[in-house]
Design a protein around this motif. Structure first.
Motif, PDB file in Angstrom:
ATOM      1  N   SER A   1      35.269  39.078  45.168  1.00  0.00           N
ATOM      2  CA  SER A   1      36.416  39.646  44.451  1.00  0.00           C
ATOM      3  C   SER A   1      36.797  41.034  44.949  1.00  0.00           C
ATOM      4  O   SER A   1      37.840  41.562  44.570  1.00  0.00           O
TER       5      SER A   1
ATOM      6  N   THR B   1      40.925  47.224  30.865  1.00  0.00           N
ATOM      7  CA  THR B   1      39.684  47.482  31.592  1.00  0.00           C
ATOM      8  C   THR B   1      38.745  46.294  31.375  1.00  0.00           C
ATOM      9  O   THR B   1      38.544  45.860  30.244  1.00  0.00           O
ATOM     10  N   VAL B   2      38.172  45.770  32.457  1.00  0.00           N
ATOM     11  CA  VAL B   2      37.318  44.581  32.370  1.00  0.00           C
ATOM     12  C   VAL B   2      35.925  44.903  32.929  1.00  0.00           C
ATOM     13  O   VAL B   2      35.803  45.437  34.035  1.00  0.00           O
TER      14      VAL B   2
ATOM     15  N   ASN C   1      43.385  42.217  33.780  1.00  0.00           N
ATOM     16  CA  ASN C   1      43.129  43.547  34.332  1.00  0.00           C
ATOM     17  C   ASN C   1      44.380  44.131  34.980  1.00  0.00           C
ATOM     18  O   ASN C   1      44.688  45.324  34.819  1.00  0.00           O
TER      19      ASN C   1
ATOM     20  N   LEU D   1      41.006  36.647  34.166  1.00  0.00           N
ATOM     21  CA  LEU D   1      40.493  37.998  33.945  1.00  0.00           C
ATOM     22  C   LEU D   1      41.141  39.007  34.890  1.00  0.00           C
ATOM     23  O   LEU D   1      41.439  40.141  34.495  1.00  0.00           O
ATOM     24  N   LYS D   2      41.388  38.582  36.137  1.00  0.00           N
ATOM     25  CA  LYS D   2      42.076  39.478  37.075  1.00  0.00           C
ATOM     26  C   LYS D   2      43.498  39.765  36.616  1.00  0.00           C
ATOM     27  O   LYS D   2      43.980  40.897  36.739  1.00  0.00           O
TER      28      LYS D   2
ATOM     29  N   ARG E   1      35.711  43.938  44.206  1.00  0.00           N
ATOM     30  CA  ARG E   1      35.777  44.937  43.145  1.00  0.00           C
ATOM     31  C   ARG E   1      34.441  45.669  43.099  1.00  0.00           C
ATOM     32  O   ARG E   1      33.462  45.261  43.723  1.00  0.00           O
TER      33      ARG E   1
ATOM     34  N   ASP F   1      39.847  49.862  35.325  1.00  0.00           N
ATOM     35  CA  ASP F   1      38.906  49.320  36.310  1.00  0.00           C
ATOM     36  C   ASP F   1      38.574  47.859  36.007  1.00  0.00           C
ATOM     37  O   ASP F   1      38.683  47.397  34.867  1.00  0.00           O
ATOM     38  N   PHE F   2      38.134  47.147  37.043  1.00  0.00           N
ATOM     39  CA  PHE F   2      37.502  45.833  36.900  1.00  0.00           C
ATOM     40  C   PHE F   2      36.143  45.964  37.578  1.00  0.00           C
ATOM     41  O   PHE F   2      36.066  46.136  38.792  1.00  0.00           O
TER      42      PHE F   2
END
Length: 229
Positions: free
Chosen positions: A212, A198-199, A193, A189-190, A214, A38-39
């Motif tokens: 984003s 997992t972020v 991920n 960061l994307k 998310r 997940d992000f």
């Protein structure tokens, strides 16, 4: 991988509360599950409880009540000897960078790898690979005071990623840099991920989080007031 890790969320909080100075509620009755890969954005104003939540996840603090599991560990009852094992699997990006001022960018990453026991001959290759991924290899010999805010944040990210964590915790990683730098950080960061890490990213910037597309968990005065994709 143990049985809990293979069948359960990578992070799970149940009824977690945290008081500071025995009176101020930093977090109240927090429950959430975050799945592997997940992000997730943790959104909220300063003082909402975002940093406290991250500190609980990498076992810098303990809750006053409730249960926390991360990466298969019961963080309320984790053995002292296992805390270092937990932290080897978690990367943390701090808002104020926390780079070692007397070491170069390269040496900051080297320090992390030596602390987790990586073989000396593997260290240069891993550092070059990570700094190239982040786009900061050309600044490897610079000291923190010679770097811009955005460059310092990229080194902070590289330091968190160089040990290949399963879980990445980012505390306001775009909070101290300009809009272009913020976009660069978010894209990094994307990409991390997308590669499977997992972020969990804390931010006060609703525009970044909502844009984003998310999952966003919004905190207000230590309580979850919204949890939506």
């Amino acid at each position: 991988m143990n049985e809990f890790e293979s069948t359960s969320p990578i992070v799970e909080l149940t009824g977690v509360s945290k008081l500071y100075q025995h009176s101020w509620p930093a977090l109240t009755d927090i429950s959430m599950q975050i799945e592997k890969g997940d992000f997730v954005f943790i959104l909220g104003a300063t003082g909402a409880g975002k940093t406290t939540l991250l500190r609980l996840l990498y076992r810098a603090d303990l809750p006053d009540s409730g249960e926390i599991r991360a990466l298969g560990y019961d963080l309320n009852h984790i053995a002292r000897k296992d805390i270092s094992s937990l932290r080897k699997r978690i990367g943390v990006i701090f808002q104020d960078f926390k780079l070692l001022a007397e070491r170069t960018a390269y040496e900051n990453l080297e320090f992390v790898l030596r602390s987790i026991g990586m073989k000396s001959d593997l260290i240069p290759v891993k550092i070059q690979e990570t700094m190239t991924q982040i786009g900061i290899l050309h600044r490897k010999d610079a000291y923190p005071h010679e770097l811009s805010g955005g460059e310092q944040q990229k080194i902070s990210i590289a330091r968190a990623l160089v040990k290949e964590p399963e879980l990445l915790l980012a505390d306001e990683p775009t909070g101290n840099i300009d809009p272009k730098g913020s976009a660069d950080i978010l894209n990094i960061l994307k990409d991390v991920n997308y590669q499977g890490t997992t972020v969990i990213m804390c931010t006060h910037d609703a525009e970044i989080a909502m844009g984003s597309r998310r999952r966003c968990i919004t905190l207000d005065a230590g309580r979850i007031v919204r949890d939506a994709d």
